[in-house]
Design a protein around this motif. Structure first.
Motif, PDB file in Angstrom:
ATOM      1  N   LEU A 140       5.894   4.207 -52.298  1.00 50.92           N
ATOM      2  CA  LEU A 140       5.884   4.448 -53.739  1.00 50.92           C
ATOM      3  C   LEU A 140       6.572   5.765 -54.089  1.00 50.92           C
ATOM      4  CD1 LEU A 140       2.345   3.291 -54.983  1.00 50.92           C
ATOM      5  CD2 LEU A 140       4.558   2.240 -55.429  1.00 50.92           C
ATOM      6  N   GLU A 141       6.378   6.786 -53.276  1.00 48.35           N
ATOM      7  CA  GLU A 141       7.053   8.072 -53.517  1.00 48.35           C
ATOM      8  C   GLU A 141       8.558   7.912 -53.409  1.00 48.35           C
ATOM      9  OE1 GLU A 141       5.666  11.723 -51.751  1.00 48.35           O
ATOM     10  OE2 GLU A 141       3.675  10.882 -51.451  1.00 48.35           O
ATOM     11  N   ALA A 161       6.790   5.501 -62.769  1.00 45.92           N
ATOM     12  CA  ALA A 161       6.847   5.403 -61.308  1.00 45.92           C
ATOM     13  C   ALA A 161       5.911   6.422 -60.665  1.00 45.92           C
ATOM     14  CB  ALA A 161       8.276   5.616 -60.827  1.00 45.92           C
ATOM     15  N   TRP A 162       5.891   7.634 -61.223  1.00 43.53           N
ATOM     16  CA  TRP A 162       5.015   8.657 -60.653  1.00 43.53           C
ATOM     17  C   TRP A 162       3.550   8.410 -60.994  1.00 43.53           C
ATOM     18  CZ3 TRP A 162       6.037  11.434 -56.716  1.00 43.53           C
ATOM     19  CH2 TRP A 162       7.348  11.812 -56.432  1.00 43.53           C
ATOM     20  N   GLU A 169      -2.439   8.002 -54.769  1.00 47.46           N
ATOM     21  CA  GLU A 169      -2.759   9.270 -54.119  1.00 47.46           C
ATOM     22  C   GLU A 169      -4.226   9.638 -54.362  1.00 47.46           C
ATOM     23  OE1 GLU A 169      -0.413  13.510 -53.521  1.00 47.46           O
ATOM     24  OE2 GLU A 169      -0.318  12.518 -55.474  1.00 47.46           O
ATOM     25  N   ALA A 170      -4.692   9.373 -55.579  1.00 46.28           N
ATOM     26  CA  ALA A 170      -6.095   9.644 -55.904  1.00 46.28           C
ATOM     27  C   ALA A 170      -7.018   8.720 -55.115  1.00 46.28           C
ATOM     28  CB  ALA A 170      -6.321   9.464 -57.402  1.00 46.28           C
ATOM     29  N   GLU A 181      -4.947  19.370 -53.896  1.00 47.87           N
ATOM     30  CA  GLU A 181      -4.589  20.682 -54.440  1.00 47.87           C
ATOM     31  C   GLU A 181      -3.388  20.574 -55.372  1.00 47.87           C
ATOM     32  OE1 GLU A 181      -4.087  23.573 -51.392  1.00 47.87           O
ATOM     33  OE2 GLU A 181      -6.099  23.296 -50.570  1.00 47.87           O
ATOM     34  N   LYS A 182      -2.408  19.794 -54.981  1.00 52.58           N
ATOM     35  CA  LYS A 182      -1.229  19.560 -55.817  1.00 52.58           C
ATOM     36  C   LYS A 182      -0.723  18.155 -55.540  1.00 52.58           C
ATOM     37  CE  LYS A 182       1.879  22.704 -56.772  1.00 52.58           C
ATOM     38  NZ  LYS A 182       3.028  23.646 -56.717  1.00 52.58           N
ATOM     39  N   THR A 183      -0.577  17.362 -56.601  1.00 54.21           N
ATOM     40  CA  THR A 183      -0.116  15.992 -56.419  1.00 54.21           C
ATOM     41  C   THR A 183       1.384  15.972 -56.107  1.00 54.21           C
ATOM     42  OG1 THR A 183       0.466  15.636 -58.746  1.00 54.21           O
ATOM     43  CG2 THR A 183      -1.826  15.211 -58.090  1.00 54.21           C
ATOM     44  N   ALA A 184       1.839  14.836 -55.607  1.00 55.19           N
ATOM     45  CA  ALA A 184       3.259  14.674 -55.307  1.00 55.19           C
ATOM     46  C   ALA A 184       4.085  14.802 -56.586  1.00 55.19           C
ATOM     47  CB  ALA A 184       3.495  13.325 -54.645  1.00 55.19           C
ATOM     48  N   PHE A 185       3.542  14.313 -57.692  1.00 54.27           N
ATOM     49  CA  PHE A 185       4.256  14.415 -58.971  1.00 54.27           C
ATOM     50  C   PHE A 185       4.359  15.868 -59.432  1.00 54.27           C
ATOM     51  CE2 PHE A 185       4.131  13.529 -63.768  1.00 54.27           C
ATOM     52  CZ  PHE A 185       5.515  13.507 -63.831  1.00 54.27           C
TER      53      PHE A 185
END
Length: 207
Positions: A140-141, A161-162, A169-170, A181-185
């Protein structure tokens, strides 16, 4: 694997008016730990009587199983499983509720699943769900990066998409009981600050 892949389709049922002694006979005859209590009509709920119910509520108090009725000790409505539910989630539901078995219902009674079924038939050794989620997240990324490259970082298609990446991710974080801590988006936005400079302001104004 799904619940439908491992459920037992030959379900032993009993009337709510039956005696506990009858329930015991059914369990002994079929070597099972639970019987499903039939519905009385279409809008009714299914119930369940387990070995623990009989031992803890009747036998432990020296009561006559021929004089106690199923409806007195059954759990109704009982927790039910959807046949399309992943077995990992079924296992989590059974464990959190502290129960060994649950009927599989989709409009009607389709089967029953127990902890033993999950342990003996599940593919969790060969295909752990966490690894599957990580693989899907990676795909998906990659798809999100490709979409944003084609449509532009600030496009709605890029945001959509994000959003899919964020959701998976969640779910993975929930599965692993970890905080993000920080999402891919968010990391992606750091690389394109100009394209997303108004996003935080818009979100704040929108409540």
């Amino acid at each position: 694997m799904k619940v439908a892949d491992i459920m037992t389709t030959e379900v032993v049922t009993i009337r709510n008016s039956a005696t506990v002694a009858e329930a015991v006979k059914q369990m002994r005859r079929h070597s099972i730990q639970a019987v499903i209590v039939d519905r009385n009509h279409e809008e009714d709920a299914y119930g369940i009587v387990t070995v623990a119910d009989i031992v803890g509520k009747v036998i432990a108090f020296g009561q006559d199983t021929r004089r106690r009725r199923v409806y007195e000790i059954m759990n109704k409505p009982c927790i039910v499983l959807n046949p399309d539910l992943g077995i990992e989630y079924a296992a989590r539901l059974l464990a959190s509720a502290g129960i060994h078995s649950a009927p599989v219902v989709q409009k009607s009674l389709l089967g029953i699943v127990s902890m033993t079924d999950i342990l003996q038939q599940g593919d969790f050794i060969e295909r752990p769900q966490t690894l599957q989620l990580k693989e899907r997240l990676q795909h998906l990324e990659e798809a999100a990066h490709q979409t944003c490259y084609q449509k532009g970082p600030g496009s709605q298609a890029c945001l959509d998409a994000w959003a899919k990446v964020d959701a998976l991710e969640a779910e993975l974080a929930h599965q692993q009981a970890e905080a993000i801590e920080k999402t891919a988006f968010e990391s992606y936005m750091d690389d394109y600050p100009e394209a997303f400079k108004d996003r935080e302001y818009d979100a704040w104004c929108g409540g």
